[in-house]
Scaffold this active site. Sequence first.
Site, PDB file in Angstrom:
ATOM      1  N   LYS A 195       0.423  -1.638   0.207  1.00  0.00           N
ATOM      2  CA  LYS A 195      -0.432  -0.001  -0.540  1.00  0.00           C
ATOM      3  C   LYS A 195       1.356   1.234  -0.211  1.00  0.00           C
ATOM      4  O   LYS A 195       0.185   2.381  -0.832  1.00  0.00           O
ATOM      5  CB  LYS A 195      -0.768  -0.194   0.689  1.00  0.00           C
ATOM      6  CG  LYS A 195      -1.628   1.011   1.175  1.00  0.00           C
ATOM      7  CD  LYS A 195      -3.114   1.310   2.674  1.00  0.00           C
ATOM      8  CE  LYS A 195      -2.384   1.469   3.855  1.00  0.00           C
ATOM      9  NZ  LYS A 195      -1.898  -0.263   4.086  1.00  0.00           N
ATOM     10  N   THR A 208       3.546   1.039  -1.409  1.00  0.00           N
ATOM     11  CA  THR A 208       5.242   1.241  -2.397  1.00  0.00           C
ATOM     12  C   THR A 208       3.780   2.031  -3.244  1.00  0.00           C
ATOM     13  O   THR A 208       3.917   2.922  -3.826  1.00  0.00           O
ATOM     14  CB  THR A 208       5.098  -0.054  -2.512  1.00  0.00           C
ATOM     15  OG1 THR A 208       6.068  -0.395  -1.636  1.00  0.00           O
ATOM     16  CG2 THR A 208       6.210   0.381  -3.521  1.00  0.00           C
ATOM     17  N   ARG A 253       2.312   8.750   6.767  1.00  0.00           N
ATOM     18  CA  ARG A 253       2.596   7.956   8.317  1.00  0.00           C
ATOM     19  C   ARG A 253       3.973   7.444   8.535  1.00  0.00           C
ATOM     20  O   ARG A 253       4.520   7.308   7.454  1.00  0.00           O
ATOM     21  CB  ARG A 253       1.397   6.958   9.286  1.00  0.00           C
ATOM     22  CG  ARG A 253       0.147   7.028   9.098  1.00  0.00           C
ATOM     23  CD  ARG A 253      -0.721   6.028   9.325  1.00  0.00           C
ATOM     24  NE  ARG A 253      -0.639   5.034   7.845  1.00  0.00           N
ATOM     25  CZ  ARG A 253      -0.156   3.264   8.373  1.00  0.00           C
ATOM     26  NH1 ARG A 253      -0.962   3.207   9.945  1.00  0.00           N
ATOM     27  NH2 ARG A 253      -0.317   2.428   7.625  1.00  0.00           N
ATOM     28  N   LYS A 313       6.398  -6.774  10.249  1.00  0.00           N
ATOM     29  CA  LYS A 313       6.388  -6.568   8.713  1.00  0.00           C
ATOM     30  C   LYS A 313       7.400  -5.410   8.173  1.00  0.00           C
ATOM     31  O   LYS A 313       7.618  -5.678   7.203  1.00  0.00           O
ATOM     32  CB  LYS A 313       4.932  -5.312   9.465  1.00  0.00           C
ATOM     33  CG  LYS A 313       4.664  -3.912   8.060  1.00  0.00           C
ATOM     34  CD  LYS A 313       3.718  -3.189   9.196  1.00  0.00           C
ATOM     35  CE  LYS A 313       2.668  -3.163   7.203  1.00  0.00           C
ATOM     36  NZ  LYS A 313       3.895  -2.028   7.129  1.00  0.00           N
ATOM     37  N   ALA A 345      -3.662   0.758  12.831  1.00  0.00           N
ATOM     38  CA  ALA A 345      -5.806   0.812  12.304  1.00  0.00           C
ATOM     39  C   ALA A 345      -5.414  -0.660  12.399  1.00  0.00           C
ATOM     40  O   ALA A 345      -7.633  -0.452  12.975  1.00  0.00           O
ATOM     41  CB  ALA A 345      -5.669   0.844  11.054  1.00  0.00           C
ATOM     42  N   PHE A 352      -3.411  -0.887   7.431  1.00  0.00           N
ATOM     43  CA  PHE A 352      -4.369  -2.361   6.609  1.00  0.00           C
ATOM     44  C   PHE A 352      -5.153  -1.938   6.426  1.00  0.00           C
ATOM     45  O   PHE A 352      -5.318  -1.126   4.802  1.00  0.00           O
ATOM     46  CB  PHE A 352      -4.641  -2.577   8.037  1.00  0.00           C
ATOM     47  CG  PHE A 352      -3.214  -3.305   8.790  1.00  0.00           C
ATOM     48  CD1 PHE A 352      -2.344  -3.927   8.883  1.00  0.00           C
ATOM     49  CD2 PHE A 352      -3.829  -2.779  10.453  1.00  0.00           C
ATOM     50  CE1 PHE A 352      -1.207  -3.981   9.700  1.00  0.00           C
ATOM     51  CE2 PHE A 352      -2.158  -2.239  11.166  1.00  0.00           C
ATOM     52  CZ  PHE A 352      -0.892  -3.578  10.861  1.00  0.00           C
ATOM     53  N   PHE A 410       4.210  -7.972  -9.365  1.00  0.00           N
ATOM     54  CA  PHE A 410       4.789  -9.316  -8.366  1.00  0.00           C
ATOM     55  C   PHE A 410       5.680 -10.302  -9.705  1.00  0.00           C
ATOM     56  O   PHE A 410       5.040 -10.240 -10.326  1.00  0.00           O
ATOM     57  CB  PHE A 410       4.389 -10.010  -7.214  1.00  0.00           C
ATOM     58  CG  PHE A 410       4.454  -9.322  -6.151  1.00  0.00           C
ATOM     59  CD1 PHE A 410       5.684  -9.794  -5.146  1.00  0.00           C
ATOM     60  CD2 PHE A 410       3.935  -8.506  -5.837  1.00  0.00           C
ATOM     61  CE1 PHE A 410       5.559  -8.958  -3.541  1.00  0.00           C
ATOM     62  CE2 PHE A 410       3.834  -7.928  -4.194  1.00  0.00           C
ATOM     63  CZ  PHE A 410       4.870  -8.007  -3.536  1.00  0.00           C
ATOM     64  N   TRP A 462       7.189  -0.525  -8.699  1.00  0.00           N
ATOM     65  CA  TRP A 462       8.556  -1.120  -7.765  1.00  0.00           C
ATOM     66  C   TRP A 462       9.530  -1.314  -8.469  1.00  0.00           C
ATOM     67  O   TRP A 462      10.341  -0.781  -8.277  1.00  0.00           O
ATOM     68  CB  TRP A 462       8.092  -2.721  -6.784  1.00  0.00           C
ATOM     69  CG  TRP A 462       8.934  -2.892  -6.019  1.00  0.00           C
ATOM     70  CD1 TRP A 462       8.754  -2.967  -4.587  1.00  0.00           C
ATOM     71  CD2 TRP A 462      10.066  -3.759  -6.293  1.00  0.00           C
ATOM     72  NE1 TRP A 462      10.228  -3.380  -4.337  1.00  0.00           N
ATOM     73  CE2 TRP A 462      10.412  -3.903  -5.619  1.00  0.00           C
ATOM     74  CE3 TRP A 462      10.898  -3.770  -7.292  1.00  0.00           C
ATOM     75  CZ2 TRP A 462      12.525  -4.699  -5.406  1.00  0.00           C
ATOM     76  CZ3 TRP A 462      12.237  -4.617  -7.696  1.00  0.00           C
ATOM     77  CH2 TRP A 462      12.389  -5.333  -6.201  1.00  0.00           C
TER      78      TRP A 462
END
Length: 553
Positions: A69, A71, A92, A103, A271, A299, A379, A407
């Site tokens: 998210k 990224t 954030r 994480k 969150a 999240f 991906f 990415w």
Amino acid sequence: MTTDIDIARRATLRPIADVAASAGIPAAAIESYGRAKAKIDITALPAPAKQGKLILVTAINPTPAGEGKTTTSIGLADALNLTGRRAVLALREPSLGPCFGTKGGATGGGYAQVAPMADINLHFTGDFHAITAAHNLLAAMIDNHVYWGNALDIDVRRVSWRRVLDMNDRALRDVTQSLGGVANGYPRQSGFDITVASEVMAVLCLAKNVADLRARLGRIIVAETRARQPVTARDLKADGAMAVLLADAIKPNLVQTLAGNPAIIHGGPFANIAHGCNSVIATRTALGLADYVVTEAGFGADLGAEKFFDIKCRQAGLTPAAVVIVATVRALKMNGGVAKADLGAADVAAVTRGAANLVRHIENIGQFGVPAVVAINHFGGDSDAEIAAIEEACAARGVRAILCRHWAMGGAGATALADAVADLAETGGKFAPLYPDEASLLDKIRTIATRIYRAADIAPTPAVAAQLARWEAAGFGDLPICMAKTQYSFSADPSLLGAPVGHVVPIREARLAAGAGFVVAICGDLMTMPGLPRVPAAEAIGLDSAGQVEGLF
């Protein structure tokens, strides 16, 4: 293999003064923290000529496969700027807990990152330390007041204010404090939460300015008297000192993307146990500087986006123009029943089954009246057939799904998403929160559970129901609800993936955050102080021979 931190190190960053100038921030409003980061003195900013359009980036429920998210937020902002639109990020700050836990960091990945990556992920400009200090100062003043005679008649059995630490540490969840004799105070049971769950964090993120910050700090309820009357931080005369500790922390932080575009990073509540959005001050500052502001909520959309709409937008008077829902082939396969070890094999049927989770989020965003688009975060190994399955599931709900390669390519890999978001933002929508202020607290909780989680009902304990009734009688019934729930499922059971229906959401505890302006409903077994995993990320983090951080991701 090239890692995120390798890519970040190779980047040539612009002087932060140049980034500020490009965003329209005058030199007088910049307080530099080295060459690549700064605080923004919002009192020195000129009045904005207009307000930009607010774009929320959210996601499906997180899985170990990854969604990306942050990224995607960075890639979208870079793409908006690349296509000639003036955009600013508003994100954030990362917490140390997940950085050293499981994480990892929260500065994006690949060629869609904010920098300086290691600084942002670690101590940054000290905001979280200031929040921790302000929170714990209040805790110390409670115990000190009781020790020196207890003029407020605080019932030591009903002190609700715990201490905080910005680290995952399960050993601190429940503690017995003040042992060792009379000189150490009154022994009582208490505990620690992680700093991002602190009400002080929420206050900082929802305050409009310094005056509002102090007023909110003063309204924080920390205990009850023996007569069951609330005791506030203002009663303890702690609000002024707390505000002093937060005087610099309330200023938003300016950094940049790897492409040199401005990013304002400020505040960092989780969150799943808090409201999960960056600060109102940062968002409003960005809206006065740009045509488009890209922000995120933590999240999945069932948590972060719901709280963004029902808490942040409601309190701050914000009107979001569009929503991006991030999904990956890999994560949808996990929601479709595929084990993490088997995600490399193409499985269109699993993607189709797992797409029920994505569809649920699409439907939920629609309930708020905001137009949405799906970003498929690419991906390596994703098959054309699997991508087509996501596109078909979204098309059936009238929403576009756009394949994004930010990415690997930075903003150039998300230009189609930027165009789609700009088009959606022009159409707008008719945003409205999910429930009215005047609904009862239990009805608000039930509305979220039944309409967003698709639960059959809620199951509050008798103590929770009685507590909510007391708060309504005391005048807090108009506050919104901040659900504290596992991020992994629409239910309170983290193993229940996909799009479950008909479950019951247990409400085991409620907390009144009178300063922040919401009521927290804690669901199931969720902990407000996380623990480290069996193999924490901290084991791989260190300094190389040149003194540079390695192992951070």
